[in-house]
Design an enzyme around this catalytic site. Structure first.
Site: not given
Ligand code: GLA
Length: 738
Positions: A477, A549
């Site tokens: 990430d 997201d």
């Molecule tokens: C980001 C990612 C999510 C999740 C969060 C965790 O927003 O896109 O899928 O992994 O971080 O903090």
């Protein structure tokens, strides 16, 4: 595939495309053609094609030695600004405080066959590829410029790359070095871009080209949620299957610009490369600088024709080929199921239920390390949280594997929290300007990945976990963009800060390289707050990326439709999440969510404890069906069956010779809609018989001309006639070639 005539004409071609350029009167390179294949060309043909009628005689002459010659209106392969061409150039160099007005003339060429996959920097590869390298020199400034062109037999694309070499005695600075230039003789196109924001990435947006500059770019240190390096010039009357499209993409994940300039004669210059803003690169005698690669696509077969090319290119020449053969595991990701609130028992309970449903991999998301119970702490401290895993993470992994599940683990390698030990010990390891305040995003700082010591520290921490615990998959990430871009490391090294953004992304690629060299079987899923870095650079290492997201299936329709123009289904991680959806609170049926998510690698991201027995049964059935059709859904030929201008109904098809699966989706029910909604499947063999959804048998000819007649009505006006009632409806068809 690469023909060279008289050391003057260069013709790269395969069965579908030709790309043609030549040495102009002034010995610089002129562009002649990119489009449908021209076949073998004689010297007479080539002379004819390159005959030029100068519309702009009268503007500044290039050189007194060539009367009536100007660069002002010339279509060039790699233009420079500052002589007789006043458009933006592809290259800008300086020495001390002076700009150089370079003049790169043709010297020689070289052809290489077979392009190896090299993990040190993302680039196109393929045993069947050929590379043409043109050497140009500027004797006055003691510079060499190498223009590389790659072509593959099966894809309508030309990959380009540029290298500049300093063979003089002075240190020089590259201020701009675009990766590719495409010159077209007219500008009668719409400029298509994939734009949006966090949670609504890569929506299709179009605007007409007009005189001047049209561009998309990023200055965020990542390719970004807002814009994507992919752009296309599309015929104004383009449809799914007709119309010319030129498209361009960059194999790069950092700051970029993709722009088109239309001049007063309506010729078009498309360029893409590293964004010259906040960029420079110093190079001394015998040093060189190489641009990332860019790829240019051509089709005359509309959007589906374009996707045939972009998808084939990404699957065969960017993503590691092994991922075409290996099954992408169906995952359960615990993020939207638990967020930070979990312990080993809670997760094991989910894992057992996941296994019973047929899920194959458990992905443990954020919150397993340091003292991370919220997003303000512990990044950069990649040690296991023993409160959540009292017997260690290895114990958890062993139990997953004993259940027959793979184990995936979340990391955010490029970040550090203010309370983490490595930050306290090395405050200079973060990106920050020494004289001013620095911004915190999501409570975290960006590590200075321009500094090899930092990359190595993170690698060591990750490698320690990966060597001691059986891990099959990681989710990488990256949750904030770069502000106050400044590297304390570069300052110490006396290197210009203009090098920071590029060196940062080199650091990211270096970490990918180290991980994959030591753990070659890892499946690394890309992610950047969802789709903030969905690009060819990341796909070179990560076969799939979390696209957004926003896991709401309705929003995903638009995200997928846009993303699919440039990237194949196999590059998506699609998850079925709970309702009401966590981002937009929308209610949609489980079948709608599954019908959207099954196009591409499938996953689930919801609390399985909250499902009814009936829903669990529905998921089980879906997974059983998905496994039977996985190869088609991930790697099949993709087509859009409805117009991309319609943002209420969508129809996707994946097909192989034997089978075709079609998903139909409707956002809102509208009464008394017109009745021309019969879907025409793609790639139908007119002479064959097709079985539709295990019953009706119909001939290919009829199917092709009359389309799919069931459900008879997609409208929702009358209970007696409508078969799909209400909003957010979907229907899946399966056609089997008999
Ligand atoms: C980001 C990612 C999510 C999740 C969060 C965790 O927003 O896109 O899928 O992994 O971080 O903090």
């Amino acid at each position: 595939m690469i023909d060279i005539e008289n050391n003057k004409y260069f013709h790269l071609h395969n069965e579908n495309i030709s790309y043609l350029f030549y040495v102009m009167e002034n010995k610089e390179l002129g562009s002649l053609y990119f489009g449908k294949a021209l076949g073998d060309l004689s010297i007479d043909d080539l002379t004819y094609i390159s005959t030029y009628h100068n519309p702009s005689a009268g503007v500044v002459n290039f050189s007194p030695n060539i009367p009536n010659f100007t660069l002002a209106d010339r279509r060039q392969e790699y233009p420079t600004y500052g002589t007789s061409d006043f458009r933006e150039g592809a290259i800008n160099l300086s020495r001390d405080d002076e700009y150089l007005y370079t003049d790169f003339v043709y010297e020689s060429f070289e052809v290489k066959k077979g392009i190896a996959r090299n993990l040190s920097f993302p680039s196109a590869y393929g045993d069947d590829g050929e590379e043409l390298i043109i050497k140009l020199v500027d004797k006055g400034h003691e510079l060499e410029l190498y223009l590389s062109y790659f072509i593959f037999p099966q894809v309508s694309a030309i990959v380009r790359q540029v290298q500049i070499k300093n063979v003089g005695k002075y240190a020089l600075t590259v201020e701009n070095l675009q990766s590719s230039v495409l010159s077209l003789p007219n500008s009668n196109y719409d400029f298509l871009q994939l734009s949006g924001a966090w949670t609504k990435e890569r929506h299709i947006k179009k605007r007409p080209l007009v005189q001047g500059i049209t561009k998309v770019e990023s200055l965020r240190g990542a390719s970004s949620h807002q814009e994507n390096p992919f752009i296309a010039l599309v015929d104004k009357n383009v449809t799914n299957s007709t119309g010319e499209i030129y498209a361009s993409n960059l194999i790069y994940s950092g700051n970029f610009v993709s722009q088109v300039q239309v001049d007063e004669w309506n010729t078009t210059r498309l360029m893409t490369g590293i964004n010259p803003q906040q960029f420079c690169w110093k190079f001394e005698k015998d040093e060189s600088f190489t641009s990332p690669q860019a790829v240019l696509f051509y089709t005359s077969n509309g959007y589906n024709g374009l996707m045939r090319q972009t998808h084939s290119f990404v699957k065969n020449h960017i993503v590691d080929l092994k991922w075409k053969k290996r099954k992408r595991p169906i995952v359960l990701n615990n993020w939207e199921a638990t967020y930070f609130d979990f312990n080993e028992d809670k997760l094991l309970n989910l894992a057992k239920q996941a296994k019973a449903l047929g899920i194959e991999c458990f992905v443990l998301d954020d919150g397993w390390f340091g003292k991370r119970d919220n997003d303000r702490t512990s990044l950069g401290n990649w040690t296991v949280n023993m409160r959540k895993f009292p017997q260690g993470l290895g114990h958890f992994s062993d139990q997953l594997h004993a259940l027959g599940l793979q184990f995936g683990l979340w990391f955010e390698p490029e970040m550090v929290s203010p309370d983490t030990e490595i930050f306290k010990k090395h405050p200079d390891w973060i990106v920050h300007h020494p004289y001013e305040r620095y911004s915190v995003g999501r409570g975290q700082y960006v590590l200075d990945f321009a500094n090899p010591e930092v990359v190595d520290n993170i690698y060591q921490q990750m490698a320690h976990i990966l060597s001691n615990i059986k891990i099959d998959y990681i989710k990488w990430d990256m949750n904030r963009n770069i502000t106050e871009a400044y590297s304390p490391y570069l300052k110490k090294q006396r290197l210009p800060q203009g090098e920071f953004f590029h060196r940062y992304i080199q650091g990211v690629y270096h970490l990918y390289e180290k991980l994959l060299r030591h753990f070659p079987d890892l499946l690394i899923e890309g992610c950047a707050s969802g789709g903030g870095r969905f690009d060819l650079g990341i796909l070179f290492y990560s076969p799939q990326i979390w696209p957004s997201d926003d896991s709401d299936a309705l929003e995903r329709l638009d995200i997928m439709q846009g993303t699919l123009l440039a990237y194949p289904l196999s590059t998506f991680s699609n998850h079925v999440s709970a309702v009401p959806n966590d981002q937009v609170k929308r209610m949609t049926s489980l079948s709608f969510r599954q019908n959207v998510a099954c196009f591409g690698p499938l996953g689930y991201e919801l609390d399985l404890n909250k499902l009814s027995e009936k829903e669990k049964e529905e998921i089980k059935q879906e997974i059983r069906w998905y496994k039977e059709n996985r190869n088609l859904l991930v790697n099949g030929k993709f087509d859009e069956l409805l117009s991309l201008n319609n943002n209420n109904t969508y129809a996707w098809s994946v097909s192989s010779k034997r089978k075709q699966i079609i998903g139909f989706y409707r956002k809102l029910a509208r009464p008394n809609e017109e009745l021309d909604q019969y879907l025409i499947p793609s790639n139908i063999d007119l002479n064959a018989q097709y079985q539709i959804n295990d019953h009706t048998l119909v001939s290919g000819n009829v199917l092709h001309n009359f389309g799919l007649r069931e459900p008879y009505q997609f409208n929702a006006a009358n209970e007696n006639t409508a078969e799909l009632f209400g909003d957010f409806q979907s229907y899946l068809y399966q056609l089997v070639h008999k």
